[in-house]
Design an enzyme around this catalytic site. Sequence first.
Site, short mmCIF file in Angstrom:
data_model
loop_
_atom_site.label_atom_id
_atom_site.label_comp_id
_atom_site.label_asym_id
_atom_site.label_seq_id
_atom_site.Cartn_x
_atom_site.Cartn_y
_atom_site.Cartn_z
N GLU A 66 53.00 -15.01 -6.46
CA GLU A 66 53.54 -15.29 -5.24
C GLU A 66 54.61 -15.99 -4.42
O GLU A 66 55.28 -15.64 -3.34
CB GLU A 66 53.00 -14.62 -4.03
CG GLU A 66 52.08 -12.80 -4.20
CD GLU A 66 52.48 -11.65 -4.58
OE1 GLU A 66 53.81 -12.08 -4.71
OE2 GLU A 66 51.85 -11.20 -5.16
N HIS A 80 48.26 -3.93 -0.62
CA HIS A 80 47.80 -5.08 -1.41
C HIS A 80 48.15 -6.16 -0.14
O HIS A 80 47.47 -6.83 -0.18
CB HIS A 80 49.34 -5.53 -1.62
CG HIS A 80 49.86 -7.02 -2.27
ND1 HIS A 80 50.29 -7.07 -2.99
CD2 HIS A 80 49.08 -7.65 -2.66
CE1 HIS A 80 50.69 -8.79 -3.42
NE2 HIS A 80 49.79 -8.63 -2.30
P1 13P Z 1 48.19 -16.77 -6.84
O1 13P Z 1 46.44 -16.37 -6.66
O2 13P Z 1 48.80 -16.56 -7.81
O3 13P Z 1 48.75 -17.28 -5.92
O4 13P Z 1 47.73 -14.59 -6.54
C1 13P Z 1 47.09 -14.39 -5.93
C2 13P Z 1 47.50 -13.33 -5.01
O5 13P Z 1 46.97 -12.85 -3.82
C3 13P Z 1 48.30 -12.35 -5.29
O6 13P Z 1 48.91 -11.78 -4.53
#
Ligand code: 13P
Length: 213
Positions: free
Chosen positions: A76, A157
Amino acid sequence: MKYQETREKVLEIAVKCLEKGLIHGTAGNVSMRVPGEDVAIITPTRIPYDQLKPEQLPAVSLHAEWLEGEFKPSSETPMHTAVYRARPNLNGVVHTHSMYATVFSILEKEIPPMMPPSTPYAPVPVAPFHLPGSEELAQSAVEALGEDKMVCTLQNHGLLAACPTLERAFSAAEYIEECAQLAYLTLMAGKMNPIPDKDVQTLRDRMLKGIAV
Ligand code: 13P
Protein backbone atom coordinates in the site's frame (compact mmCIF):
# COMPACT_ATOMS: atom_id res chain seq x y z
CA MET A 1 21.34 4.17 11.33
CA LYS A 2 19.80 6.60 8.82
CA TYR A 3 16.35 7.97 9.76
CA GLN A 4 16.66 6.22 13.13
CA GLU A 5 14.02 8.16 15.07
CA THR A 6 11.44 7.81 12.30
CA ARG A 7 12.13 4.06 11.92
CA GLU A 8 11.76 3.52 15.67
CA LYS A 9 8.50 5.50 15.78
CA VAL A 10 6.97 3.59 12.83
CA LEU A 11 7.80 0.25 14.41
CA GLU A 12 6.53 1.35 17.83
CA ILE A 13 3.17 2.42 16.40
CA ALA A 14 2.87 -0.69 14.18
CA VAL A 15 3.39 -2.93 17.23
CA LYS A 16 0.85 -0.82 19.18
CA CYS A 17 -1.69 -1.38 16.36
CA LEU A 18 -1.12 -5.14 16.74
CA GLU A 19 -1.40 -5.01 20.55
CA LYS A 20 -4.63 -2.99 20.39
CA GLY A 21 -6.14 -5.37 17.82
CA LEU A 22 -6.42 -2.67 15.13
CA ILE A 23 -4.18 -4.75 12.86
CA HIS A 24 -4.28 -8.55 12.76
CA GLY A 25 -1.28 -10.41 11.36
CA THR A 26 0.17 -8.17 8.68
CA ALA A 27 -3.21 -6.86 7.41
CA GLY A 28 -2.52 -3.14 7.68
CA ASN A 29 0.46 -0.83 7.43
CA VAL A 30 2.01 2.23 9.07
CA SER A 31 4.26 4.99 7.74
CA MET A 32 5.77 8.33 8.71
CA ARG A 33 7.26 11.16 6.67
CA VAL A 34 10.92 11.79 7.57
CA PRO A 35 10.94 15.39 8.91
CA GLY A 36 12.20 17.82 6.31
CA GLU A 37 12.80 15.20 3.59
CA ASP A 38 10.86 13.83 0.63
CA VAL A 39 11.19 10.38 2.16
CA ALA A 40 8.93 8.17 4.26
CA ILE A 41 9.56 5.10 6.38
CA ILE A 42 6.91 2.39 5.98
CA THR A 43 6.26 -1.10 7.32
CA PRO A 44 7.38 -3.88 4.99
CA THR A 45 4.98 -6.13 3.11
CA ARG A 46 3.94 -9.35 4.84
CA ILE A 47 6.50 -9.36 7.64
CA PRO A 48 5.09 -9.59 11.21
CA TYR A 49 5.89 -6.32 13.01
CA ASP A 50 6.86 -7.99 16.25
CA GLN A 51 9.73 -9.74 14.46
CA LEU A 52 11.23 -6.57 12.98
CA LYS A 53 14.14 -4.37 13.93
CA PRO A 54 13.92 -0.64 13.09
CA GLU A 55 16.85 -0.80 10.63
CA GLN A 56 14.99 -3.39 8.51
CA LEU A 57 12.14 -0.98 7.70
CA PRO A 58 12.17 0.29 4.14
CA ALA A 59 12.60 3.96 3.21
CA VAL A 60 10.60 5.10 0.18
CA SER A 61 10.41 8.26 -1.91
CA LEU A 62 7.16 10.22 -1.94
CA HIS A 63 6.60 8.65 -5.38
CA ALA A 64 6.62 5.16 -3.83
CA GLU A 65 10.12 4.15 -4.98
CA TRP A 66 11.97 1.78 -2.65
CA LEU A 67 15.14 3.61 -1.61
CA GLU A 68 16.67 1.41 1.09
CA GLY A 69 16.02 -1.04 3.92
CA GLU A 70 16.20 -4.82 3.98
CA PHE A 71 12.54 -5.65 3.36
CA LYS A 72 10.25 -4.72 0.47
CA PRO A 73 7.86 -1.84 1.27
CA SER A 74 4.15 -2.42 1.98
CA SER A 75 2.00 -3.08 -1.07
CA GLU A 76 0.00 0.00 0.00
CA THR A 77 3.00 2.33 -0.37
CA PRO A 78 1.32 4.18 -3.30
CA MET A 79 -1.61 5.11 -1.03
CA HIS A 80 0.59 6.36 1.81
CA THR A 81 2.84 8.41 -0.48
CA ALA A 82 -0.10 9.84 -2.44
CA VAL A 83 -1.46 11.21 0.87
CA TYR A 84 1.93 12.77 1.73
CA ARG A 85 2.12 14.41 -1.71
CA ALA A 86 -1.45 15.74 -1.56
CA ARG A 87 -1.42 16.94 2.05
CA PRO A 88 1.95 18.43 3.11
CA ASN A 89 0.81 18.94 6.73
CA LEU A 90 0.04 15.24 7.29
CA ASN A 91 3.10 13.32 8.48
CA GLY A 92 1.87 9.96 9.77
CA VAL A 93 -0.44 7.36 8.18
CA VAL A 94 -2.07 4.28 9.72
CA HIS A 95 -4.04 1.82 7.57
CA THR A 96 -6.03 -0.89 9.37
CA HIS A 97 -8.70 -3.43 8.53
CA SER A 98 -10.42 -2.90 11.88
CA MET A 99 -13.80 -4.60 12.05
CA TYR A 100 -16.48 -1.96 12.67
CA ALA A 101 -14.93 0.73 10.50
CA THR A 102 -14.80 -1.86 7.71
CA VAL A 103 -18.48 -2.72 8.28
CA PHE A 104 -19.37 0.94 7.59
CA SER A 105 -17.15 0.91 4.50
CA ILE A 106 -19.02 -2.13 3.15
CA LEU A 107 -22.35 -0.44 3.83
CA GLU A 108 -20.95 2.67 2.03
CA LYS A 109 -22.06 4.69 5.07
CA GLU A 110 -20.24 7.58 6.72
CA ILE A 111 -19.25 6.98 10.35
CA PRO A 112 -20.96 9.77 12.36
CA PRO A 113 -19.42 11.48 15.42
CA MET A 114 -20.73 9.36 18.30
CA MET A 115 -18.59 10.55 21.21
CA PRO A 116 -16.29 13.54 21.85
CA PRO A 117 -12.83 12.06 21.07
CA SER A 118 -13.94 11.10 17.57
CA THR A 119 -15.21 14.58 16.61
CA PRO A 120 -11.99 15.88 15.00
CA TYR A 121 -12.18 12.96 12.58
CA ALA A 122 -15.90 12.37 12.00
CA PRO A 123 -18.05 12.15 9.95
CA VAL A 124 -15.76 9.70 8.17
CA PRO A 125 -16.33 9.43 4.40
CA VAL A 126 -15.99 6.24 2.33
CA ALA A 127 -13.49 6.02 -0.55
CA PRO A 128 -15.01 3.91 -3.35
CA PHE A 129 -13.53 0.42 -3.88
CA HIS A 130 -10.41 -0.19 -5.96
CA LEU A 131 -7.96 -3.05 -5.84
CA PRO A 132 -5.54 -3.03 -2.88
CA GLY A 133 -2.16 -1.55 -3.76
CA SER A 134 -3.44 0.19 -6.91
CA GLU A 135 -2.91 3.81 -7.97
CA GLU A 136 -6.70 3.99 -8.30
CA LEU A 137 -7.11 3.14 -4.62
CA ALA A 138 -4.50 5.77 -3.73
CA GLN A 139 -6.43 8.40 -5.72
CA SER A 140 -9.74 7.30 -4.26
CA ALA A 141 -8.37 7.74 -0.71
CA VAL A 142 -6.81 11.14 -1.50
CA GLU A 143 -10.13 12.34 -2.96
CA ALA A 144 -12.10 11.10 0.07
CA LEU A 145 -9.71 12.90 2.44
CA GLY A 146 -10.07 16.07 0.37
CA GLU A 147 -8.54 19.22 1.83
CA ASP A 148 -9.26 18.75 5.51
CA LYS A 149 -10.32 15.21 6.47
CA MET A 150 -7.91 13.05 8.47
CA VAL A 151 -9.74 9.73 8.29
CA CYS A 152 -11.64 7.86 5.59
CA THR A 153 -12.72 4.29 5.15
CA LEU A 154 -11.82 2.27 2.07
CA GLN A 155 -14.86 0.46 0.72
CA ASN A 156 -14.82 -3.31 1.47
CA HIS A 157 -11.28 -2.98 2.76
CA GLY A 158 -10.55 -0.95 5.89
CA LEU A 159 -9.66 2.42 7.38
CA LEU A 160 -7.05 5.07 6.61
CA ALA A 161 -5.99 7.67 9.19
CA ALA A 162 -3.55 10.45 8.23
CA CYS A 163 -2.62 13.15 10.76
CA PRO A 164 0.01 15.80 11.47
CA THR A 165 1.80 13.23 13.69
CA LEU A 166 1.92 9.44 13.60
CA GLU A 167 0.75 9.26 17.23
CA ARG A 168 -2.36 11.23 16.25
CA ALA A 169 -2.98 8.94 13.27
CA PHE A 170 -2.85 5.98 15.67
CA SER A 171 -5.32 7.53 18.10
CA ALA A 172 -7.60 8.61 15.23
CA ALA A 173 -7.66 4.99 14.00
CA GLU A 174 -8.42 3.80 17.53
CA TYR A 175 -11.15 6.39 18.26
CA ILE A 176 -12.83 5.92 14.91
CA GLU A 177 -12.94 2.15 15.34
CA GLU A 178 -14.57 2.69 18.75
CA CYS A 179 -16.94 5.26 17.22
CA ALA A 180 -17.94 2.84 14.43
CA GLN A 181 -18.59 0.16 17.02
CA LEU A 182 -20.84 2.53 19.02
CA ALA A 183 -22.66 3.59 15.85
CA TYR A 184 -23.25 -0.01 14.82
CA LEU A 185 -24.39 -1.22 18.24
CA THR A 186 -26.73 1.72 18.82
CA LEU A 187 -28.18 1.27 15.32
CA MET A 188 -28.82 -2.40 16.11
CA ALA A 189 -30.39 -1.43 19.45
CA GLY A 190 -32.85 0.79 17.61
CA LYS A 191 -31.49 4.34 17.50
CA MET A 192 -28.19 5.70 16.30
CA ASN A 193 -28.02 9.07 18.00
CA PRO A 194 -24.89 11.01 16.95
CA ILE A 195 -23.66 14.21 18.64
CA PRO A 196 -25.89 17.09 17.42
CA ASP A 197 -24.41 18.99 14.43
CA LYS A 198 -24.48 22.28 16.37
CA ASP A 199 -22.02 20.90 18.95
CA VAL A 200 -19.68 19.02 16.65
CA GLN A 201 -17.63 22.06 15.57
CA THR A 202 -17.22 23.30 19.16
CA LEU A 203 -16.01 19.89 20.31
CA ARG A 204 -13.72 19.60 17.30
CA ASP A 205 -12.15 23.00 18.02
CA ARG A 206 -11.64 22.08 21.67
CA MET A 207 -10.04 18.75 20.80
CA LEU A 208 -7.76 20.31 18.22
CA LYS A 209 -6.63 22.93 20.78
CA GLY A 210 -5.83 20.12 23.22
CA ILE A 211 -8.66 20.98 25.63
CA ALA A 212 -9.93 17.79 27.29
CA VAL A 213 -13.61 17.05 26.65
P1 13P B 1 1.16 -5.22 3.24
O1 13P B 1 1.54 -6.46 4.05
O2 13P B 1 1.77 -5.25 1.86
O3 13P B 1 1.42 -3.97 3.99
O4 13P B 1 -0.41 -5.31 2.89
C1 13P B 1 -1.40 -5.48 3.82
C2 13P B 1 -2.60 -4.66 3.48
O5 13P B 1 -3.12 -4.02 4.34
C3 13P B 1 -3.15 -4.58 2.14
O6 13P B 1 -4.22 -3.66 2.12
